[in-house]
Design an enzyme around this catalytic site. Structure first.
Site, PDB file in Angstrom:
ATOM      1  N   ARG A  82       0.879  -1.180   0.000  1.00  0.00           N
ATOM      2  CA  ARG A  82       0.000   0.000   0.000  1.00  0.00           C
ATOM      3  C   ARG A  82       0.908   1.219   0.000  1.00  0.00           C
ATOM      4  NH1 ARG A  82      -5.509   1.512   3.114  1.00  0.00           N
ATOM      5  NH2 ARG A  82      -6.198   0.104   1.485  1.00  0.00           N
ATOM      6  N   HIS A  99      -6.860   0.794  -7.011  1.00  0.00           N
ATOM      7  CA  HIS A  99      -7.192  -0.036  -5.842  1.00  0.00           C
ATOM      8  C   HIS A  99      -7.909  -1.291  -6.358  1.00  0.00           C
ATOM      9  CE1 HIS A  99      -7.760  -1.169  -1.828  1.00  0.00           C
ATOM     10  NE2 HIS A  99      -8.632  -0.277  -1.399  1.00  0.00           N
ATOM     11  N   GLN A 149     -10.160  -3.575  -4.186  1.00  0.00           N
ATOM     12  CA  GLN A 149     -11.472  -2.997  -3.906  1.00  0.00           C
ATOM     13  C   GLN A 149     -12.431  -3.267  -5.066  1.00  0.00           C
ATOM     14  OE1 GLN A 149     -12.468  -1.363  -0.969  1.00  0.00           O
ATOM     15  NE2 GLN A 149     -14.438  -1.713  -1.938  1.00  0.00           N
ATOM     16  N   ASP A 196     -16.814   7.742  -2.487  1.00  0.00           N
ATOM     17  CA  ASP A 196     -15.603   7.533  -1.671  1.00  0.00           C
ATOM     18  C   ASP A 196     -15.233   8.911  -1.118  1.00  0.00           C
ATOM     19  OD1 ASP A 196     -13.190   6.622  -0.585  1.00  0.00           O
ATOM     20  OD2 ASP A 196     -12.134   6.576  -2.509  1.00  0.00           O
ATOM     21  N   CYS A 222     -16.475   2.342  -0.385  1.00  0.00           N
ATOM     22  CA  CYS A 222     -15.368   1.424  -0.070  1.00  0.00           C
ATOM     23  C   CYS A 222     -14.942   1.510   1.385  1.00  0.00           C
ATOM     24  CB  CYS A 222     -14.190   1.707  -0.993  1.00  0.00           C
ATOM     25  SG  CYS A 222     -13.613   3.413  -0.881  1.00  0.00           S
ATOM     26  N   ARG A 281     -14.333  -8.046   0.573  1.00  0.00           N
ATOM     27  CA  ARG A 281     -12.883  -7.864   0.476  1.00  0.00           C
ATOM     28  C   ARG A 281     -12.160  -9.148   0.902  1.00  0.00           C
ATOM     29  NH1 ARG A 281     -10.462  -2.896   0.383  1.00  0.00           N
ATOM     30  NH2 ARG A 281      -8.686  -4.284   0.105  1.00  0.00           N
TER      31      ARG A 281
HETATM   32  N1   CP Z   1     -11.518   0.097   1.501  1.00  0.00           N
HETATM   33  C1   CP Z   1     -10.282  -0.004   2.015  1.00  0.00           C
HETATM   34  O1   CP Z   1      -9.316  -0.236   1.303  1.00  0.00           O
HETATM   35  O2   CP Z   1     -10.204   0.172   3.369  1.00  0.00           O
HETATM   36  P1   CP Z   1      -8.851   0.329   4.204  1.00  0.00           P
HETATM   37  O3   CP Z   1      -8.218   1.627   3.802  1.00  0.00           O
HETATM   38  O4   CP Z   1      -9.287   0.322   5.641  1.00  0.00           O
HETATM   39  O5   CP Z   1      -7.963  -0.831   3.887  1.00  0.00           O
HETATM   40  N1  NVA Z   2      -9.545   6.967  -2.058  1.00  0.00           N
HETATM   41  C1  NVA Z   2      -9.282   6.515  -0.711  1.00  0.00           C
HETATM   42  C2  NVA Z   2      -9.616   5.056  -0.591  1.00  0.00           C
HETATM   43  C3  NVA Z   2      -9.433   4.475   0.783  1.00  0.00           C
HETATM   44  C4  NVA Z   2      -9.719   3.006   0.815  1.00  0.00           C
HETATM   45  C5  NVA Z   2      -7.812   6.775  -0.384  1.00  0.00           C
HETATM   46  O1  NVA Z   2      -6.967   6.565  -1.255  1.00  0.00           O
HETATM   47  O2  NVA Z   2      -7.535   7.209   0.725  1.00  0.00           O
END
Ligand code: CP
Ligand code: NVA
Length: 301
Positions: A107, A134, A137, A220, A260, A288
Protein backbone atom coordinates in the site's frame (compact mmCIF):
# COMPACT_ATOMS: atom_id res chain seq x y z
CA UNK A 1 -6.76 -26.67 -4.28
CA UNK A 2 -9.93 -24.88 -5.36
CA UNK A 3 -10.46 -24.11 -9.08
CA UNK A 4 -8.00 -24.31 -11.97
CA UNK A 5 -5.77 -21.47 -12.92
CA UNK A 6 -6.16 -19.81 -16.32
CA UNK A 7 -3.42 -17.53 -17.54
CA UNK A 8 -1.75 -16.12 -14.48
CA UNK A 9 -0.34 -12.61 -14.49
CA UNK A 10 2.52 -12.49 -11.97
CA UNK A 11 1.19 -9.38 -10.23
CA UNK A 12 -1.99 -7.45 -9.54
CA UNK A 13 -0.92 -3.80 -9.79
CA UNK A 14 -3.98 -2.68 -11.74
CA UNK A 15 -6.03 -4.53 -14.38
CA UNK A 16 -3.63 -3.82 -17.25
CA UNK A 17 -2.70 -7.46 -17.78
CA UNK A 18 -6.12 -8.84 -16.90
CA UNK A 19 -8.73 -9.78 -19.46
CA UNK A 20 -12.37 -10.73 -19.17
CA UNK A 21 -11.54 -14.39 -18.43
CA UNK A 22 -9.07 -13.65 -15.63
CA UNK A 23 -11.47 -11.28 -13.90
CA UNK A 24 -14.49 -13.56 -14.27
CA UNK A 25 -12.42 -16.49 -13.07
CA UNK A 26 -11.26 -14.60 -9.98
CA UNK A 27 -14.84 -13.63 -9.19
CA UNK A 28 -16.16 -17.17 -9.70
CA UNK A 29 -13.46 -18.45 -7.37
CA UNK A 30 -14.32 -15.78 -4.79
CA UNK A 31 -18.00 -16.81 -4.92
CA UNK A 32 -17.07 -20.44 -4.29
CA UNK A 33 -14.75 -19.51 -1.44
CA UNK A 34 -17.47 -17.38 0.13
CA UNK A 35 -20.14 -20.06 -0.20
CA UNK A 36 -17.86 -22.66 1.35
CA UNK A 37 -16.50 -20.28 4.01
CA UNK A 38 -13.32 -21.82 2.63
CA UNK A 39 -10.43 -22.78 4.84
CA UNK A 40 -7.65 -25.01 3.64
CA UNK A 41 -3.98 -25.66 3.44
CA UNK A 42 -3.40 -24.37 -0.08
CA UNK A 43 -0.85 -21.78 1.00
CA UNK A 44 0.66 -23.85 3.79
CA UNK A 45 4.02 -22.48 4.83
CA UNK A 46 3.71 -19.48 2.50
CA UNK A 47 4.19 -15.96 3.77
CA UNK A 48 2.84 -12.68 2.42
CA UNK A 49 4.61 -9.43 3.35
CA UNK A 50 2.26 -6.49 3.86
CA UNK A 51 4.35 -3.45 3.08
CA UNK A 52 2.17 -0.48 4.05
CA UNK A 53 3.05 3.21 3.78
CA UNK A 54 -0.52 4.19 4.71
CA UNK A 55 -3.03 3.06 7.34
CA UNK A 56 -5.72 0.44 6.69
CA UNK A 57 -8.50 -1.49 8.37
CA UNK A 58 -10.08 -3.60 5.61
CA UNK A 59 -7.13 -4.27 3.34
CA UNK A 60 -4.71 -5.26 6.05
CA UNK A 61 -7.19 -7.37 8.00
CA UNK A 62 -8.66 -9.19 5.02
CA UNK A 63 -5.24 -10.03 3.58
CA UNK A 64 -4.02 -11.29 6.96
CA UNK A 65 -7.18 -13.32 7.62
CA UNK A 66 -7.19 -14.66 4.06
CA UNK A 67 -3.61 -15.90 4.44
CA UNK A 68 -4.55 -17.53 7.75
CA UNK A 69 -7.63 -19.24 6.24
CA UNK A 70 -5.48 -20.56 3.39
CA UNK A 71 -2.93 -22.06 5.75
CA UNK A 72 -0.30 -19.35 5.29
CA UNK A 73 0.86 -16.35 7.24
CA UNK A 74 1.26 -12.60 6.79
CA UNK A 75 3.97 -10.30 8.11
CA UNK A 76 2.99 -6.65 8.54
CA UNK A 77 5.75 -4.13 7.78
CA UNK A 78 4.87 -0.51 8.29
CA UNK A 79 6.58 2.53 6.91
CA UNK A 80 8.02 3.54 10.29
CA UNK A 81 10.00 0.31 10.40
CA UNK A 82 10.92 -0.16 6.76
CA UNK A 83 11.23 3.42 5.54
CA UNK A 84 10.42 2.69 1.89
CA UNK A 85 12.61 4.95 -0.23
CA UNK A 86 13.98 6.59 2.94
CA UNK A 87 15.75 3.98 5.04
CA UNK A 88 16.16 1.80 1.95
CA UNK A 89 15.53 2.09 -1.80
CA UNK A 90 12.51 0.24 -3.22
CA UNK A 91 14.70 -2.03 -5.33
CA UNK A 92 16.69 -3.23 -2.32
CA UNK A 93 13.50 -3.91 -0.37
CA UNK A 94 12.21 -6.02 -3.29
CA UNK A 95 15.49 -7.93 -3.53
CA UNK A 96 15.41 -8.71 0.18
CA UNK A 97 11.74 -9.64 0.50
CA UNK A 98 11.87 -12.09 -2.42
CA UNK A 99 14.38 -14.11 -0.38
CA UNK A 100 12.11 -14.24 2.67
CA UNK A 101 8.48 -14.46 1.53
CA UNK A 102 6.30 -15.77 -1.33
CA UNK A 103 4.42 -12.54 -2.09
CA UNK A 104 4.21 -8.82 -1.35
CA UNK A 105 1.07 -6.73 -0.90
CA UNK A 106 2.05 -3.07 -0.93
CA UNK A 107 0.00 0.00 0.00
CA UNK A 108 1.86 3.03 -1.28
CA UNK A 109 1.59 6.71 -2.09
CA UNK A 110 3.03 6.63 -5.59
CA UNK A 111 1.88 3.93 -8.01
CA UNK A 112 5.43 3.85 -9.39
CA UNK A 113 6.51 2.29 -6.08
CA UNK A 114 4.42 -0.88 -6.62
CA UNK A 115 5.59 -1.00 -10.23
CA UNK A 116 9.19 -0.77 -9.08
CA UNK A 117 8.65 -3.49 -6.48
CA UNK A 118 7.13 -5.74 -9.15
CA UNK A 119 9.98 -5.03 -11.55
CA UNK A 120 12.64 -6.04 -9.05
CA UNK A 121 10.94 -8.82 -7.07
CA UNK A 122 10.63 -12.24 -8.68
CA UNK A 123 7.65 -12.97 -6.42
CA UNK A 124 4.07 -11.73 -7.01
CA UNK A 125 3.31 -8.14 -6.02
CA UNK A 126 -0.26 -7.06 -5.20
CA UNK A 127 -1.29 -3.41 -5.15
CA UNK A 128 -3.04 -2.92 -1.82
CA UNK A 129 -3.87 0.69 -2.90
CA UNK A 130 -1.81 3.32 -4.63
CA UNK A 131 -2.60 6.87 -5.68
CA UNK A 132 -3.65 5.46 -9.07
CA UNK A 133 -5.48 2.20 -8.39
CA UNK A 134 -7.19 -0.04 -5.84
CA UNK A 135 -7.79 -3.30 -7.71
CA UNK A 136 -8.60 -5.39 -4.61
CA UNK A 137 -11.47 -3.00 -3.91
CA UNK A 138 -12.84 -3.26 -7.45
CA UNK A 139 -13.03 -7.06 -7.18
CA UNK A 140 -15.08 -6.79 -3.97
CA UNK A 141 -17.30 -4.20 -5.67
CA UNK A 142 -18.00 -6.59 -8.53
CA UNK A 143 -18.89 -9.43 -6.17
CA UNK A 144 -21.25 -7.16 -4.23
CA UNK A 145 -22.99 -6.01 -7.43
CA UNK A 146 -23.37 -9.58 -8.63
CA UNK A 147 -24.92 -10.63 -5.32
CA UNK A 148 -27.35 -7.72 -5.49
CA UNK A 149 -28.38 -8.05 -9.14
CA UNK A 150 -27.34 -11.52 -10.32
CA UNK A 151 -24.76 -10.31 -12.87
CA UNK A 152 -23.06 -7.24 -14.33
CA UNK A 153 -24.20 -7.01 -17.93
CA UNK A 154 -26.13 -3.78 -18.45
CA UNK A 155 -25.97 -2.63 -14.81
CA UNK A 156 -25.57 1.13 -14.42
CA UNK A 157 -23.31 2.21 -11.57
CA UNK A 158 -23.17 5.92 -10.78
CA UNK A 159 -19.97 7.23 -9.21
CA UNK A 160 -20.46 10.57 -7.49
CA UNK A 161 -17.36 12.22 -6.02
CA UNK A 162 -13.65 12.34 -6.67
CA UNK A 163 -12.02 10.94 -9.80
CA UNK A 164 -9.67 8.87 -7.65
CA UNK A 165 -7.90 5.51 -7.31
CA UNK A 166 -11.08 3.58 -6.41
CA UNK A 167 -12.91 4.97 -9.44
CA UNK A 168 -9.95 4.25 -11.72
CA UNK A 169 -10.03 0.56 -10.82
CA UNK A 170 -13.81 0.40 -11.25
CA UNK A 171 -13.47 2.02 -14.68
CA UNK A 172 -10.74 -0.42 -15.65
CA UNK A 173 -12.66 -3.53 -14.69
CA UNK A 174 -16.16 -2.43 -15.78
CA UNK A 175 -15.83 -2.98 -19.55
CA UNK A 176 -14.40 -6.46 -18.94
CA UNK A 177 -17.69 -7.61 -17.38
CA UNK A 178 -20.23 -5.43 -19.21
CA UNK A 179 -20.80 -3.03 -16.32
CA UNK A 180 -21.75 0.52 -17.30
CA UNK A 181 -20.38 3.40 -15.27
CA UNK A 182 -21.65 6.96 -15.06
CA UNK A 183 -19.27 9.41 -13.43
CA UNK A 184 -20.09 12.75 -11.80
CA UNK A 185 -17.20 14.78 -10.37
CA UNK A 186 -16.73 18.48 -9.71
CA UNK A 187 -14.70 20.40 -12.25
CA UNK A 188 -10.99 19.79 -11.74
CA UNK A 189 -11.49 16.33 -10.19
CA UNK A 190 -12.20 14.35 -13.35
CA UNK A 191 -10.71 10.86 -13.75
CA UNK A 192 -8.23 9.98 -16.50
CA UNK A 193 -10.18 10.63 -19.75
CA UNK A 194 -8.56 7.58 -21.36
CA UNK A 195 -10.10 5.32 -18.68
CA UNK A 196 -13.50 7.00 -19.06
CA UNK A 197 -13.33 6.49 -22.80
CA UNK A 198 -12.17 2.89 -22.61
CA UNK A 199 -15.00 2.10 -20.18
CA UNK A 200 -17.49 3.85 -22.46
CA UNK A 201 -18.55 5.71 -19.31
CA UNK A 202 -20.96 8.60 -19.26
CA UNK A 203 -19.33 11.70 -17.77
CA UNK A 204 -21.13 14.62 -16.18
CA UNK A 205 -20.68 17.29 -13.52
CA UNK A 206 -24.22 16.65 -12.23
CA UNK A 207 -24.66 14.10 -9.39
CA UNK A 208 -28.40 13.98 -10.13
CA UNK A 209 -27.90 13.17 -13.79
CA UNK A 210 -25.53 10.32 -12.87
CA UNK A 211 -27.80 8.92 -10.16
CA UNK A 212 -31.14 9.03 -11.97
CA UNK A 213 -32.40 5.49 -12.56
CA UNK A 214 -29.02 3.86 -11.77
CA UNK A 215 -28.72 0.44 -10.10
CA UNK A 216 -26.04 1.60 -7.69
CA UNK A 217 -24.64 4.83 -6.34
CA UNK A 218 -20.99 4.63 -5.29
CA UNK A 219 -18.90 7.23 -3.52
CA UNK A 220 -15.60 7.53 -1.67
CA UNK A 221 -13.91 10.20 0.44
CA UNK A 222 -13.25 13.62 -1.06
CA UNK A 223 -9.82 13.75 0.58
CA UNK A 224 -7.83 10.57 0.05
CA UNK A 225 -4.87 9.50 2.15
CA UNK A 226 -1.97 11.77 1.29
CA UNK A 227 -4.20 14.71 0.26
CA UNK A 228 -4.90 16.01 3.77
CA UNK A 229 -3.33 19.40 3.05
CA UNK A 230 -5.99 19.99 0.36
CA UNK A 231 -8.94 19.17 2.63
CA UNK A 232 -10.35 22.68 3.11
CA UNK A 233 -10.18 23.39 -0.58
CA UNK A 234 -11.80 20.06 -1.42
CA UNK A 235 -14.65 20.61 1.05
CA UNK A 236 -15.56 23.71 -0.93
CA UNK A 237 -15.05 22.19 -4.36
CA UNK A 238 -17.16 19.10 -3.60
CA UNK A 239 -20.09 21.09 -2.25
CA UNK A 240 -23.28 19.51 -3.68
CA UNK A 241 -21.66 16.11 -4.28
CA UNK A 242 -22.73 14.45 -1.02
CA UNK A 243 -24.46 11.08 -1.39
CA UNK A 244 -27.38 11.29 1.02
CA UNK A 245 -30.98 10.11 1.24
CA UNK A 246 -32.10 12.71 -1.25
CA UNK A 247 -29.67 11.61 -3.96
CA UNK A 248 -30.32 7.92 -3.24
CA UNK A 249 -34.03 8.47 -3.95
CA UNK A 250 -33.13 9.08 -7.60
CA UNK A 251 -31.96 5.48 -8.02
CA UNK A 252 -34.28 2.83 -9.39
CA UNK A 253 -36.40 1.25 -6.61
CA UNK A 254 -34.01 -1.66 -6.04
CA UNK A 255 -30.94 0.60 -6.28
CA UNK A 256 -28.12 0.15 -3.76
CA UNK A 257 -25.49 2.33 -2.11
CA UNK A 258 -21.79 1.45 -2.16
CA UNK A 259 -18.82 2.99 -0.36
CA UNK A 260 -15.37 1.42 -0.07
CA UNK A 261 -14.89 2.91 3.44
CA UNK A 262 -13.65 4.54 5.56
CA UNK A 263 -16.43 7.16 5.35
CA UNK A 264 -16.01 10.80 6.28
CA UNK A 265 -19.51 11.39 7.61
CA UNK A 266 -20.95 14.79 6.83
CA UNK A 267 -18.64 15.11 3.82
CA UNK A 268 -19.14 12.68 0.91
CA UNK A 269 -21.93 10.79 2.69
CA UNK A 270 -24.22 10.54 5.70
CA UNK A 271 -25.06 8.05 8.46
CA UNK A 272 -28.46 7.70 6.81
CA UNK A 273 -26.90 6.46 3.57
CA UNK A 274 -24.27 4.12 5.04
CA UNK A 275 -26.60 2.61 7.64
CA UNK A 276 -29.86 2.87 5.66
CA UNK A 277 -31.87 0.22 3.79
CA UNK A 278 -30.14 0.70 0.43
CA UNK A 279 -26.67 0.26 1.86
CA UNK A 280 -24.56 -2.75 0.80
CA UNK A 281 -21.49 -1.14 2.26
CA UNK A 282 -20.79 -3.83 4.84
CA UNK A 283 -21.36 -6.66 2.34
CA UNK A 284 -18.85 -4.84 0.17
CA UNK A 285 -16.40 -4.77 3.10
CA UNK A 286 -16.97 -8.48 3.81
CA UNK A 287 -16.38 -9.27 0.16
CA UNK A 288 -12.88 -7.86 0.48
CA UNK A 289 -12.07 -11.07 2.37
CA UNK A 290 -13.45 -13.53 -0.18
CA UNK A 291 -11.98 -11.72 -3.17
CA UNK A 292 -8.61 -11.34 -1.41
CA UNK A 293 -8.56 -15.11 -0.89
CA UNK A 294 -9.19 -15.66 -4.59
CA UNK A 295 -6.36 -13.31 -5.55
CA UNK A 296 -3.93 -14.95 -3.11
CA UNK A 297 -4.82 -18.44 -4.33
CA UNK A 298 -4.33 -17.42 -7.95
CA UNK A 299 -1.07 -15.55 -7.44
CA UNK A 300 0.64 -17.51 -4.67
CA UNK A 301 -0.33 -21.16 -5.11
N1 CP B 1 -11.52 0.10 1.50
C1 CP B 1 -10.28 0.00 2.01
O1 CP B 1 -9.32 -0.24 1.30
O2 CP B 1 -10.20 0.17 3.37
P1 CP B 1 -8.85 0.33 4.20
O3 CP B 1 -8.22 1.63 3.80
O4 CP B 1 -9.29 0.32 5.64
O5 CP B 1 -7.96 -0.83 3.89
N1 NVA C 1 -9.54 6.97 -2.06
C1 NVA C 1 -9.28 6.51 -0.71
C2 NVA C 1 -9.62 5.06 -0.59
C3 NVA C 1 -9.43 4.47 0.78
C4 NVA C 1 -9.72 3.01 0.82
C5 NVA C 1 -7.81 6.77 -0.38
O1 NVA C 1 -6.97 6.57 -1.26
O2 NVA C 1 -7.53 7.21 0.72
Amino acid sequence: MVGDALTRPKDLLDFTFYGKREVEDLLALAETLKRERYRGEDLKGKVLALLFEKPSLRTRTTLEVAMLHLGGHAVYLDQKQVGIGEREPVRDIAKNLERFVEGIAARVYRHETVEELARHARIPVINALSDRAHPLQALADLLTLKEAFGGWEGLEVAWVGDGNNVLNSLLEVAPLVGLRVRVATPRGYEPDPALVQKAGALFTHSPQEAALGAHALYTDVWTSMGQEAERERRLQDFNGFQVNGELLRLLRPEGIFLHCLPAHYGEETTEEAVHGPRSRVFDQAENRLHTAKAVLLRLLS
